[in-house]
Design an enzyme around this catalytic site. Structure first.
Site, short mmCIF file in Angstrom:
data_model
loop_
_atom_site.label_atom_id
_atom_site.label_comp_id
_atom_site.label_asym_id
_atom_site.label_seq_id
_atom_site.Cartn_x
_atom_site.Cartn_y
_atom_site.Cartn_z
N LYS A 100 2.27 14.32 40.57
CA LYS A 100 2.69 12.90 40.03
C LYS A 100 2.35 12.14 41.28
O LYS A 100 3.04 12.24 41.77
CB LYS A 100 3.76 12.44 39.25
CG LYS A 100 3.40 11.35 38.45
CD LYS A 100 4.36 11.09 38.04
CE LYS A 100 4.69 9.11 38.36
NZ LYS A 100 5.85 8.68 38.33
N ALA A 187 6.20 4.42 33.45
CA ALA A 187 6.37 3.15 33.42
C ALA A 187 6.18 1.69 32.39
O ALA A 187 5.15 1.97 32.54
CB ALA A 187 6.16 2.55 35.32
N GLY A 188 7.44 1.46 32.21
CA GLY A 188 7.05 -0.34 31.98
C GLY A 188 7.72 0.17 30.62
O GLY A 188 8.42 -1.05 29.57
#
Lengths: 259, 66
Positions: A100, A187-188
């Site tokens: 990643k 993410a988020g």
């Protein structure tokens, strides 16, 4: 309803939820939470061994015992060079050539340096890596990453650890429409509805860490996220009704008394 | 002699192999990856790679992360 499999670079995974392995209150909570999440892919970071402390092996023992797919990241890297070096070390330390890829451009937002990200992707792909870059919610950058050989694209929903939810749903939709590789929102996400929302937009998977690890009850939140991702995916495939301004009666209008 | 190990100066009495260095550091060789003077060195060559004065080594492993 039979779903298409979640396949990245020819490898099929049972869960569309990818989870991190850091920021948990304890190792025990981490193992219970990852178990509860049903995730098959778990991310790890690559760091210098702590020469003073021992016992850091438990993470790897757990991942191996559960036969989880370990996805090393290049988190914390700010240059192409550091990210590429870290990816090479990760491949050497691990069992696979997957990474990643993160190349961070700014400390406060942790937004990716997309220019460097494309360069690093190209280098690592040429070295035989399966590269999953963490990127902006920018369809053009995602396309460039795909052209550079990325096996999937991982657009952010919001800044890492922010829990703000998907900030630009339209861009995520466009990315899904453009992409010929899997799209994973990374993410988020802050809570289950946001994970479901991401899946409803048509992404192939969701990656998260903070939302689970820092929840008041990480194990319960991991369970919630598992269901949210499943529900969101099902809803996406089921096809939602169109939005309308006015009501449409849910009960028959025929046979009402008093008419 | 002095080497740089994970960014810090580290003293050694004499040159020794990477294998021996790991043993001295009490590190499980199956759990780490090593960069030697900016290049990855693979496990099979650890025994014959001799750490010399001024060498730079990075020894890493996996930790929790997202």
């Amino acid at each position: 309803m039979t779903d298409t499999p979640f396949t990245i670079a020819g490898r099929t995974f049972s869960s569309r939820l990818i989870v991190g392995s850091g920021k948990y209150p304890s190792h025990a909570v981490m193992t219970q939470a990852i178990d509860a999440s049903g995730a098959e892919i778990v991310t790890v970071a690559v760091r210098r061994v702590d020469l003073a402390a021992r016992g850091g092996e438990s993470l790897r023992d757990y991942l191996e015992a559960r036969q989880l797919f370990v996805l090393p990241n290049t988190a914390g890297c700010y240059t192409v060079d550091d990210a590429v070096r870290t990816a090479r070390l990760a491949r050497e330390a691990g069992l696979s050539n997957w990474v990643k890829l993160e190349v961070i451009g700014d400390e406060r937002t942790l937004f990716p340096d997309t220019e460097a990200l494309v360069v690093a992707t190209r280098i690592l792909v040429s070295e035989g890596f399966v590269v999953l870059p963490y990127t902006n919610d920018d369809p053009i950058v995602c396309r460039k990453l795909e052209d550079a050989g990325a096996a999937a694209v991982m657009p952010l929903g919001a800044p890492i650890g922010s829990g703000l939810g998907i900030q630009n749903e339209n861009n995520i939709r466009i990315i899904c429409e453009f992409a010929t590789v899997p799209v994973i929102v990374d993410a988020g996400v802050g809570t289950a509805s946001e994970a479901a929302r991401a899946m409803e937009l048509g992404v192939d998977g969701v990656m998260m860490q903070t939302a689970i690890a820092q929840a008041q009850d990480p194990v319960a939140m991991a369970d919630a996220m598992k269901h949210a991702v499943l529900a969101g995916r099902l809803a996406y495939r089921a096809g939602r009704i169109p939005r309308k301004m006015y009501a449409t009666a849910s009960s028959p209008v025929e046979g009402l008394i008093g008419t | 002699m002095q080497i740089t190990l994970n960014g810090e100066p580290y003293e050694l009495d004499q040159p020794l192999s990477v294998d021996d260095l790991l043993a001295r550091l009490d590190l499980d060789p199956r759990r780490v990856a090593i960069e030697y003077n900016l290049s990855i060195i693979r496990r099979p060559v650890w025994p014959q790679t001799i750490v010399q004065e001024g060498d730079r080594l990075e020894i890493v492993n996996f930790v929790g992360g997202g």
